[in-house]
Scaffold this motif. Structure first.
Motif, PDB file in Angstrom:
ATOM      1  N   HIS A   1      11.811   9.851  -1.731  1.00  0.00           N
ATOM      2  CA  HIS A   1      11.793   8.644  -2.556  1.00  0.00           C
ATOM      3  C   HIS A   1      12.127   7.392  -1.759  1.00  0.00           C
ATOM      4  O   HIS A   1      12.022   6.283  -2.300  1.00  0.00           O
ATOM      5  CB  HIS A   1      12.801   8.771  -3.709  1.00  0.00           C
ATOM      6  CG  HIS A   1      12.507   9.952  -4.602  1.00  0.00           C
ATOM      7  ND1 HIS A   1      11.519   9.942  -5.556  1.00  0.00           N
ATOM      8  CD2 HIS A   1      13.080  11.196  -4.649  1.00  0.00           C
ATOM      9  CE1 HIS A   1      11.501  11.099  -6.181  1.00  0.00           C
ATOM     10  NE2 HIS A   1      12.430  11.892  -5.636  1.00  0.00           N
ATOM     11  N   ARG A   2      12.466   7.508  -0.533  1.00  0.00           N
ATOM     12  CA  ARG A   2      12.918   6.336   0.220  1.00  0.00           C
ATOM     13  C   ARG A   2      11.785   5.375   0.529  1.00  0.00           C
ATOM     14  O   ARG A   2      12.000   4.174   0.628  1.00  0.00           O
ATOM     15  CB  ARG A   2      13.578   6.798   1.534  1.00  0.00           C
ATOM     16  CG  ARG A   2      14.930   7.454   1.328  1.00  0.00           C
ATOM     17  CD  ARG A   2      15.555   7.857   2.645  1.00  0.00           C
ATOM     18  NE  ARG A   2      14.688   8.785   3.380  1.00  0.00           N
ATOM     19  CZ  ARG A   2      14.961   9.210   4.623  1.00  0.00           C
ATOM     20  NH1 ARG A   2      16.029   8.774   5.270  1.00  0.00           N
ATOM     21  NH2 ARG A   2      14.152  10.077   5.200  1.00  0.00           N
ATOM     22  N   ASP A   3      10.567   5.850   0.683  1.00  0.00           N
ATOM     23  CA  ASP A   3       9.443   4.991   1.098  1.00  0.00           C
ATOM     24  C   ASP A   3       8.575   4.515  -0.062  1.00  0.00           C
ATOM     25  O   ASP A   3       7.514   3.913   0.152  1.00  0.00           O
ATOM     26  CB  ASP A   3       8.565   5.757   2.105  1.00  0.00           C
ATOM     27  CG  ASP A   3       9.335   6.107   3.369  1.00  0.00           C
ATOM     28  OD1 ASP A   3      10.291   5.359   3.674  1.00  0.00           O
ATOM     29  OD2 ASP A   3       8.948   7.079   4.016  1.00  0.00           O
ATOM     30  N   ARG A   4       8.994   4.756  -1.299  1.00  0.00           N
ATOM     31  CA  ARG A   4       8.160   4.351  -2.429  1.00  0.00           C
ATOM     32  C   ARG A   4       8.116   2.828  -2.606  1.00  0.00           C
ATOM     33  O   ARG A   4       7.181   2.292  -3.181  1.00  0.00           O
ATOM     34  CB  ARG A   4       8.683   5.004  -3.712  1.00  0.00           C
ATOM     35  CG  ARG A   4       8.403   6.490  -3.763  1.00  0.00           C
ATOM     36  CD  ARG A   4       8.746   7.051  -5.123  1.00  0.00           C
ATOM     37  NE  ARG A   4       8.396   8.465  -5.197  1.00  0.00           N
ATOM     38  CZ  ARG A   4       8.562   9.214  -6.275  1.00  0.00           C
ATOM     39  NH1 ARG A   4       9.082   8.667  -7.377  1.00  0.00           N
ATOM     40  NH2 ARG A   4       8.223  10.500  -6.269  1.00  0.00           N
ATOM     41  N   TRP A   5       9.089   2.106  -2.110  1.00  0.00           N
ATOM     42  CA  TRP A   5       9.083   0.642  -2.222  1.00  0.00           C
ATOM     43  C   TRP A   5       7.910   0.049  -1.455  1.00  0.00           C
ATOM     44  O   TRP A   5       7.438  -1.054  -1.780  1.00  0.00           O
ATOM     45  CB  TRP A   5      10.401   0.069  -1.691  1.00  0.00           C
ATOM     46  CG  TRP A   5      10.608   0.335  -0.200  1.00  0.00           C
ATOM     47  CD1 TRP A   5      11.198   1.414   0.373  1.00  0.00           C
ATOM     48  CD2 TRP A   5      10.183  -0.513   0.868  1.00  0.00           C
ATOM     49  NE1 TRP A   5      11.201   1.332   1.726  1.00  0.00           N
ATOM     50  CE2 TRP A   5      10.570   0.127   2.066  1.00  0.00           C
ATOM     51  CE3 TRP A   5       9.531  -1.731   0.940  1.00  0.00           C
ATOM     52  CZ2 TRP A   5      10.324  -0.428   3.312  1.00  0.00           C
ATOM     53  CZ3 TRP A   5       9.304  -2.272   2.185  1.00  0.00           C
ATOM     54  CH2 TRP A   5       9.696  -1.631   3.360  1.00  0.00           C
ATOM     55  N   MET A   6       7.396   0.779  -0.497  1.00  0.00           N
ATOM     56  CA  MET A   6       6.295   0.264   0.295  1.00  0.00           C
ATOM     57  C   MET A   6       5.006   0.149  -0.543  1.00  0.00           C
ATOM     58  O   MET A   6       4.151  -0.695  -0.272  1.00  0.00           O
ATOM     59  CB  MET A   6       6.055   1.179   1.513  1.00  0.00           C
ATOM     60  CG  MET A   6       7.236   1.201   2.481  1.00  0.00           C
ATOM     61  SD  MET A   6       6.903   2.170   3.960  1.00  0.00           S
ATOM     62  CE  MET A   6       5.608   1.201   4.703  1.00  0.00           C
ATOM     63  N   ILE A   7       4.918   1.007  -1.550  1.00  0.00           N
ATOM     64  CA  ILE A   7       3.736   0.919  -2.419  1.00  0.00           C
ATOM     65  C   ILE A   7       3.733  -0.421  -3.153  1.00  0.00           C
ATOM     66  O   ILE A   7       2.726  -1.128  -3.205  1.00  0.00           O
ATOM     67  CB  ILE A   7       3.732   2.090  -3.404  1.00  0.00           C
ATOM     68  CG1 ILE A   7       3.645   3.428  -2.657  1.00  0.00           C
ATOM     69  CG2 ILE A   7       2.571   1.943  -4.405  1.00  0.00           C
ATOM     70  CD1 ILE A   7       3.744   4.633  -3.557  1.00  0.00           C
ATOM     71  N   THR A   8       4.871  -0.779  -3.743  1.00  0.00           N
ATOM     72  CA  THR A   8       4.987  -2.076  -4.446  1.00  0.00           C
ATOM     73  C   THR A   8       4.769  -3.227  -3.485  1.00  0.00           C
ATOM     74  O   THR A   8       4.090  -4.227  -3.807  1.00  0.00           O
ATOM     75  CB  THR A   8       6.369  -2.187  -5.096  1.00  0.00           C
ATOM     76  OG1 THR A   8       6.581  -1.072  -5.954  1.00  0.00           O
ATOM     77  CG2 THR A   8       6.486  -3.483  -5.893  1.00  0.00           C
ATOM     78  N   TYR A   9       5.322  -3.109  -2.283  1.00  0.00           N
ATOM     79  CA  TYR A   9       5.172  -4.169  -1.294  1.00  0.00           C
ATOM     80  C   TYR A   9       3.709  -4.331  -0.894  1.00  0.00           C
ATOM     81  O   TYR A   9       3.202  -5.454  -0.771  1.00  0.00           O
ATOM     82  CB  TYR A   9       6.031  -3.836  -0.071  1.00  0.00           C
ATOM     83  CG  TYR A   9       5.924  -4.868   1.035  1.00  0.00           C
ATOM     84  CD1 TYR A   9       6.570  -6.088   0.932  1.00  0.00           C
ATOM     85  CD2 TYR A   9       5.163  -4.602   2.180  1.00  0.00           C
ATOM     86  CE1 TYR A   9       6.473  -7.022   1.949  1.00  0.00           C
ATOM     87  CE2 TYR A   9       5.053  -5.532   3.190  1.00  0.00           C
ATOM     88  CZ  TYR A   9       5.713  -6.745   3.075  1.00  0.00           C
ATOM     89  OH  TYR A   9       5.608  -7.664   4.071  1.00  0.00           O
TER      90      TYR A   9
ATOM     91  N   ILE B   1       1.366  -7.688  -1.283  1.00  0.00           N
ATOM     92  CA  ILE B   1       0.639  -8.285  -0.162  1.00  0.00           C
ATOM     93  C   ILE B   1      -0.847  -8.393  -0.493  1.00  0.00           C
ATOM     94  O   ILE B   1      -1.515  -9.395  -0.201  1.00  0.00           O
ATOM     95  CB  ILE B   1       0.855  -7.447   1.118  1.00  0.00           C
ATOM     96  CG1 ILE B   1       2.333  -7.527   1.544  1.00  0.00           C
ATOM     97  CG2 ILE B   1      -0.036  -7.950   2.247  1.00  0.00           C
ATOM     98  CD1 ILE B   1       2.804  -8.925   1.862  1.00  0.00           C
ATOM     99  N   THR B   2      -1.364  -7.349  -1.147  1.00  0.00           N
ATOM    100  CA  THR B   2      -2.786  -7.370  -1.517  1.00  0.00           C
ATOM    101  C   THR B   2      -3.079  -8.509  -2.492  1.00  0.00           C
ATOM    102  O   THR B   2      -4.067  -9.234  -2.352  1.00  0.00           O
ATOM    103  CB  THR B   2      -3.186  -6.030  -2.141  1.00  0.00           C
ATOM    104  OG1 THR B   2      -2.903  -4.965  -1.220  1.00  0.00           O
ATOM    105  CG2 THR B   2      -4.672  -6.027  -2.492  1.00  0.00           C
ATOM    106  N   LEU B   3      -2.210  -8.664  -3.490  1.00  0.00           N
ATOM    107  CA  LEU B   3      -2.396  -9.748  -4.473  1.00  0.00           C
ATOM    108  C   LEU B   3      -2.306 -11.118  -3.820  1.00  0.00           C
ATOM    109  O   LEU B   3      -3.079 -12.030  -4.135  1.00  0.00           O
ATOM    110  CB  LEU B   3      -1.354  -9.623  -5.593  1.00  0.00           C
ATOM    111  CG  LEU B   3      -1.515  -8.408  -6.516  1.00  0.00           C
ATOM    112  CD1 LEU B   3      -0.350  -8.330  -7.498  1.00  0.00           C
ATOM    113  CD2 LEU B   3      -2.832  -8.494  -7.274  1.00  0.00           C
TER     114      LEU B   3
ATOM    115  N   PHE C   1      -4.950 -16.096  -1.848  1.00  0.00           N
ATOM    116  CA  PHE C   1      -5.302 -17.057  -0.805  1.00  0.00           C
ATOM    117  C   PHE C   1      -6.802 -17.084  -0.529  1.00  0.00           C
ATOM    118  O   PHE C   1      -7.365 -18.129  -0.192  1.00  0.00           O
ATOM    119  CB  PHE C   1      -4.525 -16.731   0.483  1.00  0.00           C
ATOM    120  CG  PHE C   1      -3.080 -17.142   0.419  1.00  0.00           C
ATOM    121  CD1 PHE C   1      -2.733 -18.486   0.320  1.00  0.00           C
ATOM    122  CD2 PHE C   1      -2.082 -16.193   0.440  1.00  0.00           C
ATOM    123  CE1 PHE C   1      -1.399 -18.859   0.266  1.00  0.00           C
ATOM    124  CE2 PHE C   1      -0.748 -16.570   0.382  1.00  0.00           C
ATOM    125  CZ  PHE C   1      -0.398 -17.905   0.288  1.00  0.00           C
ATOM    126  N   VAL C   2      -7.463 -15.934  -0.679  1.00  0.00           N
ATOM    127  CA  VAL C   2      -8.918 -15.913  -0.513  1.00  0.00           C
ATOM    128  C   VAL C   2      -9.582 -16.784  -1.586  1.00  0.00           C
ATOM    129  O   VAL C   2     -10.501 -17.547  -1.323  1.00  0.00           O
ATOM    130  CB  VAL C   2      -9.439 -14.464  -0.577  1.00  0.00           C
ATOM    131  CG1 VAL C   2     -10.969 -14.438  -0.675  1.00  0.00           C
ATOM    132  CG2 VAL C   2      -9.005 -13.698   0.675  1.00  0.00           C
TER     133      VAL C   2
END
Length: 280
Positions: free
Chosen positions: A16-24, A28-30, A35-36
């Motif tokens: 569960h430690r790396d699940r924050w990367m999904i939200t991040y 970043i994608t949004l 900006f596009v």
């Protein structure tokens, strides 16, 4: 088995430690998409912009502007449509103004020069007919000293001729007196050639009819009195029945105070109204 289960239990929290990367990554994608879009909007197609600007400019310049000498998008003067003509026509002598024969600013003929419509002609003819009737009846009343028995008035609904019940009937009766015949014959001669409707209305005071009276109540008495006058015009004078109407209103439309003898006498009447059937 116990050791393996303990090891698995220790490794599970690490999943569960790396699940924050999904939200991040989603954030970043949004931001990238944002900006596009901003970049795409900042690159304006000058050609399309010119087309839109020219189209709007032509639209505003060709429409009727509510502002006097208003300007379009491009700064050119728009068309001004006004109801009133300019105070001075170009090329006109400044000395010419109101009152001079050639000082008409609109260039249209006066209202008096406009031909009357058929309805206007009919209305004027009717008004002239009613005015003549009013004058003849007024003169007849003066010549025969009937000012206390017959009253004539020009009302909005037409020429009203009010006859006192003492002039037409005996008390509590609906049969016409013989003395009323000459006056009713005179009225009949005036009604003969009219092109409008004559209304005959019977009215009484608020005193109930007696116990031995011929009529049930004031409604019946007022209606019979109006009918007696109508019958005189139709049976004696042979007038056209299509030109008449009659009604009895008892004491519902008083013109005087029923608490006084003079007021009650004023309320006992028959009203003959030559109706206005055309409006201007």
């Amino acid at each position: 088995m116990s050791r393996r289960s303990k090891r698995r239990g220790k490794r599970e929290p690490g999943d569960h430690r790396d699940r924050w990367m999904i939200t991040y990554a989603d954030l970043i994608t949004l931001l990238l998409i944002f900006f596009v879009i901003m970049y795409a909007m900042s690159n304006l197609d000058s050609g399309k912009y010119d087309v839109v600007t020219q189209s709007l400019q032509n639209t505003f310049n060709q429409s009727n502007s509510l502002l006097d000498q208003g300007e379009g998008l491009g700064g050119t003067a728009g068309q001004a449509i006004t109801k009133n003509p300019p105070s001075q026509i170009q090329g006109e002598d400044p000395g010419e103004g109101e009152g001079s024969p050639s000082g008409s600013e609109t260039g249209t003929p006066d209202d008096e020069d406009q031909p009357l419509t058929e309805r206007e002609e009919q209305f004027r003819s009717q008004e002239q007919e009613l005015q003549n009737l009013f004058n003849v009846i007024t003169q007849y009343i003066e010549d025969n000293k009937l000012e206390n028995q017959i009253f004539v008035a020009d009302k909005p609904q037409g020429i009203s001729i009010t006859l006192s019940d003492r002039f037409l009937f005996d008390q509590g009766k609906a049969a016409l007196k013989s003395d009323a015949a000459p006056t009713l014959s005179k009225l009949a001669s005036l009604f003969r050639d009219l092109s409008t409707v004559v209304s005959i209305e019977g009215h009484t005071d608020n005193v109930p009819v007696g116990a031995n009276a011929t009529y049930k109540d004031n409604w019946e008495l007022s209606g019979e009195r109006a009918l007696s006058v109508l019958r005189f015009f139709l049976d004696k004078e042979k007038l056209d029945p299509d030109g008449f109407q009659y009604a009895g209103y008892a004491d519902t439309r008083p013109t005087g105070d029923n608490t006084t003898a003079a007021g009650r006498q004023k309320n006992r009447r028959v009203e003959i109204t030559v109706l206005r059937q055309l409006q201007p």
